[in-house]
Motif scaffolding. Structure first.
Motif, mmCIF file in Angstrom:
data_model
loop_
_atom_site.group_PDB
_atom_site.id
_atom_site.type_symbol
_atom_site.label_atom_id
_atom_site.label_comp_id
_atom_site.label_asym_id
_atom_site.label_seq_id
_atom_site.Cartn_x
_atom_site.Cartn_y
_atom_site.Cartn_z
ATOM 1 N N ASN A 1 0.761 -1.154 0.204
ATOM 2 C CA ASN A 1 0.024 0.004 0.142
ATOM 3 C C ASN A 1 0.768 1.241 0.113
ATOM 4 O OD1 ASN A 1 -2.252 -1.664 0.026
ATOM 5 N ND2 ASN A 1 -2.061 -1.641 2.502
ATOM 6 N N GLU A 2 2.014 1.141 -0.493
ATOM 7 C CA GLU A 2 2.917 2.417 -0.643
ATOM 8 C C GLU A 2 3.776 2.372 -2.206
ATOM 9 O OE1 GLU A 2 5.883 2.658 2.440
ATOM 10 O OE2 GLU A 2 4.359 2.466 3.974
ATOM 11 N N LEU A 3 3.800 3.463 -2.769
ATOM 12 C CA LEU A 3 4.216 3.510 -3.996
ATOM 13 C C LEU A 3 5.935 3.437 -3.593
ATOM 14 C CD1 LEU A 3 4.315 4.378 -6.924
ATOM 15 C CD2 LEU A 3 4.538 6.874 -6.245
ATOM 16 N N SER A 4 6.474 2.564 -4.757
ATOM 17 C CA SER A 4 7.844 2.328 -4.748
ATOM 18 C C SER A 4 8.131 2.646 -6.166
ATOM 19 C CB SER A 4 8.053 0.882 -4.652
ATOM 20 O OG SER A 4 7.786 0.545 -3.323
ATOM 21 N N VAL A 5 9.439 3.414 -6.099
ATOM 22 C CA VAL A 5 10.106 4.103 -7.443
ATOM 23 C C VAL A 5 11.389 3.406 -7.384
ATOM 24 C CG1 VAL A 5 10.712 6.013 -8.756
ATOM 25 C CG2 VAL A 5 8.847 6.197 -7.116
ATOM 26 N N ILE A 6 11.538 2.680 -8.519
ATOM 27 C CA ILE A 6 12.847 2.098 -8.910
ATOM 28 C C ILE A 6 13.374 2.864 -10.235
ATOM 29 C CG2 ILE A 6 14.131 -0.264 -9.564
ATOM 30 C CD1 ILE A 6 11.637 -1.455 -8.224
ATOM 31 N N LEU A 7 14.835 3.284 -9.961
ATOM 32 C CA LEU A 7 15.366 3.795 -11.005
ATOM 33 C C LEU A 7 16.550 2.959 -11.572
ATOM 34 C CD1 LEU A 7 16.381 7.599 -10.011
ATOM 35 C CD2 LEU A 7 14.729 6.666 -11.832
ATOM 36 N N VAL A 8 16.326 2.222 -12.996
ATOM 37 C CA VAL A 8 17.440 1.528 -13.350
ATOM 38 C C VAL A 8 18.241 2.066 -14.074
ATOM 39 C CG1 VAL A 8 17.586 -0.704 -14.608
ATOM 40 C CG2 VAL A 8 15.426 -0.160 -13.252
ATOM 41 N N ILE A 9 19.634 1.938 -13.680
ATOM 42 C CA ILE A 9 20.866 2.784 -14.499
ATOM 43 C C ILE A 9 21.926 1.793 -14.910
ATOM 44 C CG2 ILE A 9 22.611 4.522 -13.827
ATOM 45 C CD1 ILE A 9 21.190 5.168 -11.405
ATOM 46 N N GLY A 10 22.503 2.173 -16.044
ATOM 47 C CA GLY A 10 23.535 1.237 -16.626
ATOM 48 C C GLY A 10 23.864 1.765 -17.934
ATOM 49 N N VAL A 11 25.093 1.568 -18.338
ATOM 50 C CA VAL A 11 25.565 1.747 -19.697
ATOM 51 C C VAL A 11 24.842 0.901 -20.906
ATOM 52 C CG1 VAL A 11 27.805 2.484 -18.860
ATOM 53 C CG2 VAL A 11 27.571 0.401 -19.702
ATOM 54 N N ASN A 12 24.977 1.549 -22.143
ATOM 55 C CA ASN A 12 24.386 0.827 -23.112
ATOM 56 C C ASN A 12 25.207 -0.533 -23.388
ATOM 57 O OD1 ASN A 12 22.572 3.092 -23.488
ATOM 58 N ND2 ASN A 12 23.800 3.854 -25.173
ATOM 59 N N GLY A 13 24.390 -1.546 -23.783
ATOM 60 C CA GLY A 13 24.874 -2.864 -23.857
ATOM 61 C C GLY A 13 25.034 -3.829 -22.767
ATOM 62 N N VAL A 14 24.399 -3.394 -21.483
ATOM 63 C CA VAL A 14 24.683 -4.513 -20.463
ATOM 64 C C VAL A 14 23.212 -5.206 -20.148
ATOM 65 C CG1 VAL A 14 26.324 -2.963 -19.312
ATOM 66 C CG2 VAL A 14 23.781 -2.472 -18.804
ATOM 67 N N GLY A 15 22.109 -4.939 -21.135
ATOM 68 C CA GLY A 15 21.116 -5.610 -20.792
ATOM 69 C C GLY A 15 20.015 -4.957 -20.043
ATOM 70 N N LYS A 16 20.094 -3.670 -20.004
ATOM 71 C CA LYS A 16 19.413 -2.761 -18.730
ATOM 72 C C LYS A 16 17.880 -2.825 -19.350
ATOM 73 C CE LYS A 16 20.415 1.738 -19.071
ATOM 74 N NZ LYS A 16 19.108 2.147 -19.904
ATOM 75 N N THR A 17 17.783 -2.364 -20.412
ATOM 76 C CA THR A 17 15.927 -2.567 -20.903
ATOM 77 C C THR A 17 15.375 -3.780 -20.817
ATOM 78 O OG1 THR A 17 16.785 -0.597 -22.327
ATOM 79 C CG2 THR A 17 14.571 -1.788 -22.596
ATOM 80 N N THR A 18 16.324 -4.838 -21.181
ATOM 81 C CA THR A 18 15.803 -6.360 -21.174
ATOM 82 C C THR A 18 15.634 -6.644 -19.596
ATOM 83 O OG1 THR A 18 16.917 -6.764 -23.020
ATOM 84 C CG2 THR A 18 16.158 -8.678 -21.622
ATOM 85 N N THR A 19 16.308 -5.993 -18.669
ATOM 86 C CA THR A 19 16.318 -6.344 -17.122
ATOM 87 C C THR A 19 15.210 -5.855 -16.612
ATOM 88 O OG1 THR A 19 18.754 -6.786 -16.991
ATOM 89 C CG2 THR A 19 17.586 -6.189 -14.935
ATOM 90 N N ILE A 20 15.033 -4.610 -17.027
ATOM 91 C CA ILE A 20 13.604 -3.904 -16.479
ATOM 92 C C ILE A 20 12.387 -4.862 -16.930
ATOM 93 C CG2 ILE A 20 12.452 -1.827 -17.129
ATOM 94 C CD1 ILE A 20 14.771 -0.301 -17.327
ATOM 95 N N GLY A 21 12.458 -5.109 -18.392
ATOM 96 C CA GLY A 21 11.236 -5.946 -18.666
ATOM 97 C C GLY A 21 11.175 -7.393 -17.950
ATOM 98 N N LYS A 22 12.103 -7.944 -17.583
ATOM 99 C CA LYS A 22 12.136 -9.056 -16.657
ATOM 100 C C LYS A 22 11.794 -8.793 -15.294
ATOM 101 C CE LYS A 22 15.916 -11.735 -19.282
ATOM 102 N NZ LYS A 22 16.988 -12.197 -19.268
#
Length: 381
Positions: free
Chosen positions: A179-200
């Motif tokens: 019942n509380e909002l959680s905000v997750i910032l995902v950081i990382g250089v290009n090519g490390v799989g950052k966007t794919t990791t966010i989806g997973k």
């Protein structure tokens, strides 16, 4: 590829969005004023049946001791432990074979043995500082336990390595509360799989019963927005996106408004990671953090850095650089299934004191799992 719904600028949005943006020549309000339309509120309810399929299971004979072979029976998620063993095959094949050769030879417990052990640990990317600490503790334990036979060292080494990871990873859960909002910032250089990791990660949290929304705040690359949209589509999760080149803080502001209105549990924000220009990156992250602090007060926060395990000691350098720019609360280590450098988890966690929260050992949407020190060391051996 995707259906984005255009929404005309709302005057009240820009009036309410008052943030000190002296760090940038263009204020966020000017971004709103300069664009009559921007992309937002992406939502696609397509089937989730087209998930990326995971890699096929491969039978690997590890020839470990009986206690090692039986570890899978003690593991809650037997399927993932099997994947973890498979994923760490390259690390294990190099690391464990060298250890077994060392400990099964008819040698004495002397300085030469410790020197060889140090070489083996360093070659597995465990790092100089972590290696010295492990070997020093091993010397002490051998003395305390009056160990005389070399083959008795093997299980003691495993115990020490597990303890080294455990003591720096006491709380590796995300800061998510009911019942509380959680905000997750995902950081990382290009090519490390950052966007794919966010989806997973989004898919994993959704399976845990959380409502999730994505914010495509990596506006530096159009491909990043499209790729994140694909994952949102697969997981049937709403995504907030603006046009390429928009202010990332404006994207997150709009996403915060949306999660507040829809009572969403977790907002996961993609961000651009450009270490070659740390000054701009620092300004961008400062603005993003100020946006969240202003418009999502008292939200639970996590800043997760995604690192590619295959880069070895370069991953350590990246963590050092990002720690100079922003507070990193946890790590996600990807691509462990394709590297012999899995030992890099030790300097990341032991030397730099940042807990590893998740590891990735495959391409499938379910191949991102919470990190467990004991399972990891067992799989290494």
């Amino acid at each position: 590829m995707f259906d984005f719904f255009k929404r005309k600028k709302n005057k009240q949005d820009s009036e309410n969005f008052e943030i000190d943006t002296q760090m940038d020549d263009t204020t966020i309000e000017e971004v709103y004023d300069s664009e009559n339309n921007y992309l937002t509120n992406y939502e696609d309810k397509s089937s989730t049946s087209d998930y990326i399929e995971g890699t096929e299971n491969i039978d690997i004979e590890t020839n470990l001791e009986t206690s090692d072979r039986n570890n899978e029976e003690k593991t809650d998620d037997k399927g993932f432990f099997s994947k973890l063993k498979e994923g760490l095959a390259k690390t294990r094949n190099q690391f464990t074979s060298n250890l077994k050769n060392l400990f099964t030879r008819n040698v004495k417990i002397d300085d030469d043995l410790y020197d060889e052990l140090e070489e083996i640990l360093i070659s597995a990317d465990i790092g100089m500082t972590s290696t010295v600490e492990i070997v020093d503790e091993l010397r002490d334990e051998i003395r305390k336990r009056s160990i005389k036979e070399v083959d008795e060292i093997y299980p003691v080494l495993k115990e020490i390595m597990t303890h080294k990871l455990d003591e720096n990873n006491l709380d590796n859960d995300l800061n998510i509360k009911e019942n509380e909002l959680s905000v997750i910032l995902v950081i990382g250089v290009n090519g490390v799989g950052k966007t794919t990791t966010i989806g997973k990660l989004a898919s994993s949290l959704k399976k845990e019963g959380k409502s999730v929304m994505l914010a495509a705040a990596d506006t530096f690359r159009a491909a990043a927005i499209d790729q994140l949209g694909e994952w949102a589509n697969r997981a049937n999760i709403e995504m907030i996106a603006h046009q390429e080149g928009s202010d990332p803080s404006a994207v997150i502001f709009d996403a915060i408004k949306s999660v507040r209105a829809k009572n969403v549990d977790v907002l996961i924000c993609d961000t651009a990671g450009r270490l070659h220009n740390k000054k701009n990156l620092m300004k961008e992250l400062e603005k993003i953090n100020k946006t969240i602090d202003t418009h999502a007060k008292n939200s639970n926060r996590d800043n997760l850095l995604v690192l590619d395990a295959a880069t070895g000691q370069n991953a350590v350098s990246q963590l050092r650089e990002f720690k100079n720019v922003t507070d990193i609360t946890g790590l996600i280590l990807t691509k462990l299934d394709g590297t012999a450098k899995g030992g890099v988890i030790f300097p990341l966690q032991v030397e730099l004191k940042v807990p590893v929260k998740y590891i990735g050992v495959g391409e499938g949407i379910d191949d991102l799992q919470k990190f467990n020190s004991e399972n990891f060391v067992e799989a290494m051996f």
